[in-house]
Scaffold this motif. Sequence first.
Motif, PDB file in Angstrom:
ATOM      1  N   TYR A   1       1.333  -1.188   0.173  1.00  0.00           N
ATOM      2  CA  TYR A   1       0.390   0.062   0.020  1.00  0.00           C
ATOM      3  C   TYR A   1       0.923   1.320   0.036  1.00  0.00           C
ATOM      4  O   TYR A   1       0.441   2.881  -0.374  1.00  0.00           O
ATOM      5  CB  TYR A   1      -0.782   0.125   0.965  1.00  0.00           C
ATOM      6  CG  TYR A   1      -1.964  -1.302   1.042  1.00  0.00           C
ATOM      7  CD1 TYR A   1      -2.175  -1.784  -0.060  1.00  0.00           C
ATOM      8  CD2 TYR A   1      -2.821  -1.016   1.902  1.00  0.00           C
ATOM      9  CE1 TYR A   1      -3.314  -2.062  -0.116  1.00  0.00           C
ATOM     10  CE2 TYR A   1      -4.378  -1.946   2.118  1.00  0.00           C
ATOM     11  CZ  TYR A   1      -4.187  -2.592   0.996  1.00  0.00           C
ATOM     12  OH  TYR A   1      -4.975  -3.765   0.809  1.00  0.00           O
TER      13      TYR A   1
ATOM     14  N   GLU B   1      -6.875   2.974  -2.958  1.00  0.00           N
ATOM     15  CA  GLU B   1      -7.777   2.956  -2.266  1.00  0.00           C
ATOM     16  C   GLU B   1      -7.665   3.555  -0.672  1.00  0.00           C
ATOM     17  O   GLU B   1      -7.853   2.439  -0.089  1.00  0.00           O
ATOM     18  CB  GLU B   1      -8.693   1.472  -2.078  1.00  0.00           C
ATOM     19  CG  GLU B   1     -10.328   1.658  -1.677  1.00  0.00           C
ATOM     20  CD  GLU B   1     -11.128   2.962  -2.480  1.00  0.00           C
ATOM     21  OE1 GLU B   1     -11.309   3.622  -2.158  1.00  0.00           O
ATOM     22  OE2 GLU B   1     -11.130   2.898  -3.640  1.00  0.00           O
TER      23      GLU B   1
ATOM     24  N   ARG C   1       1.891   5.266  -6.595  1.00  0.00           N
ATOM     25  CA  ARG C   1       1.544   6.149  -8.423  1.00  0.00           C
ATOM     26  C   ARG C   1       0.152   6.092  -8.118  1.00  0.00           C
ATOM     27  O   ARG C   1      -0.447   6.318  -9.191  1.00  0.00           O
ATOM     28  CB  ARG C   1       1.187   3.538  -8.065  1.00  0.00           C
ATOM     29  CG  ARG C   1       2.094   3.417  -8.201  1.00  0.00           C
ATOM     30  CD  ARG C   1       2.080   1.407  -8.702  1.00  0.00           C
ATOM     31  NE  ARG C   1       3.214   0.660  -8.354  1.00  0.00           N
ATOM     32  CZ  ARG C   1       3.908   0.817  -9.564  1.00  0.00           C
ATOM     33  NH1 ARG C   1       3.452   1.086 -10.276  1.00  0.00           N
ATOM     34  NH2 ARG C   1       5.566  -0.719  -9.206  1.00  0.00           N
ATOM     35  N   GLY C   2      -0.663   6.494  -6.719  1.00  0.00           N
ATOM     36  CA  GLY C   2      -1.836   7.301  -6.859  1.00  0.00           C
ATOM     37  C   GLY C   2      -3.254   6.602  -7.167  1.00  0.00           C
ATOM     38  O   GLY C   2      -3.761   6.425  -7.683  1.00  0.00           O
ATOM     39  N   THR C   3      -2.467   4.788  -6.631  1.00  0.00           N
ATOM     40  CA  THR C   3      -3.799   4.010  -7.562  1.00  0.00           C
ATOM     41  C   THR C   3      -4.128   3.754  -5.862  1.00  0.00           C
ATOM     42  O   THR C   3      -5.150   2.252  -5.977  1.00  0.00           O
ATOM     43  CB  THR C   3      -3.109   3.654  -8.260  1.00  0.00           C
ATOM     44  OG1 THR C   3      -2.116   1.944  -7.288  1.00  0.00           O
ATOM     45  CG2 THR C   3      -2.517   3.689  -8.923  1.00  0.00           C
TER      46      THR C   3
ATOM     47  N   GLN D   1       1.841   2.037  -3.152  1.00  0.00           N
ATOM     48  CA  GLN D   1       0.175   2.520  -4.407  1.00  0.00           C
ATOM     49  C   GLN D   1       0.007   4.034  -3.772  1.00  0.00           C
ATOM     50  O   GLN D   1      -0.054   4.581  -4.621  1.00  0.00           O
ATOM     51  CB  GLN D   1      -0.939   1.836  -3.634  1.00  0.00           C
ATOM     52  CG  GLN D   1      -0.699  -0.035  -4.595  1.00  0.00           C
ATOM     53  CD  GLN D   1      -2.086  -1.088  -3.790  1.00  0.00           C
ATOM     54  OE1 GLN D   1      -2.968  -0.210  -3.406  1.00  0.00           O
ATOM     55  NE2 GLN D   1      -1.577  -2.197  -4.665  1.00  0.00           N
TER      56      GLN D   1
END
Length: 260
Positions: free
Chosen positions: A215, A225, A221-223, A218
């Motif tokens: 996470y 949730e 990466r800007g992905t 992520q």
Amino acid sequence: MNGFSVLLQKEFREAWRSWKFLWIPLVFALLGMTDPLTNYYMMDILSAVGNLPEGFEMLMPELGTADLLQASIGQFQTFGLLVLMASFVGTISKERANGMATLTYVRPISFRAYFMSKFVVMSTIGFISIVAGFSASVYYIAVLYGTFEVGILLACICTYFVWLVFVFAVTLMMSAAFTTVVATASAFVIIFVGQIIDALVGVFWTVTPWKLPTYGVQLIRGTMEMSDYWWSLAITLVITIICMSIGVLTMKKNASMTKI
């Protein structure tokens, strides 16, 4: 907590004398710089030592900054965790086995202070180590590939530190509960087998401590949730506190097993 400051000074002094403040961060720094350098110079390395046939060309995947940082975190997750856990898994059980704990237990200190002093020193060394590892990785990625947004990068490092605190809580709890051999096996199974299970079938759940290192990437990466991220962070902290509480209780229960 009776005697916490005294015990903390003792633990810091022992860690300093055993060079843990130096060699463990150095290991993480080496792990951090490995992937950016080897990926960037791979063709040169192959050309120098590979005896490649004339005209040979290898298509290398174009890796982004987040890919390379993820590769460095992968090194921390294997070799880095092995070094940290192997260094600290016997921190309580060994003292109990060789009688050193007797010298501490006869003094007017609380078991919580004893446990927390070790936990704080472990976490401090862990924090310095991941700062060294991330700094080495980010430096070479920035020089060779590109830069990161500082705020997101700091969030990634803090996320990985929360995961590391969870690893330390599990490791120290096992050390307090069992002999060194059993503690080592149990801690390694929980952390490493947990990673394997999460990698194989982790698509069926999104909230677990084992997902925090992923996470963190992520976030870069800007992905990410964010609801999954916050829930994983909260559950990790809750489990960490539970492990620390169990560790203190088992340390108190096993005090009678200390050799004199």
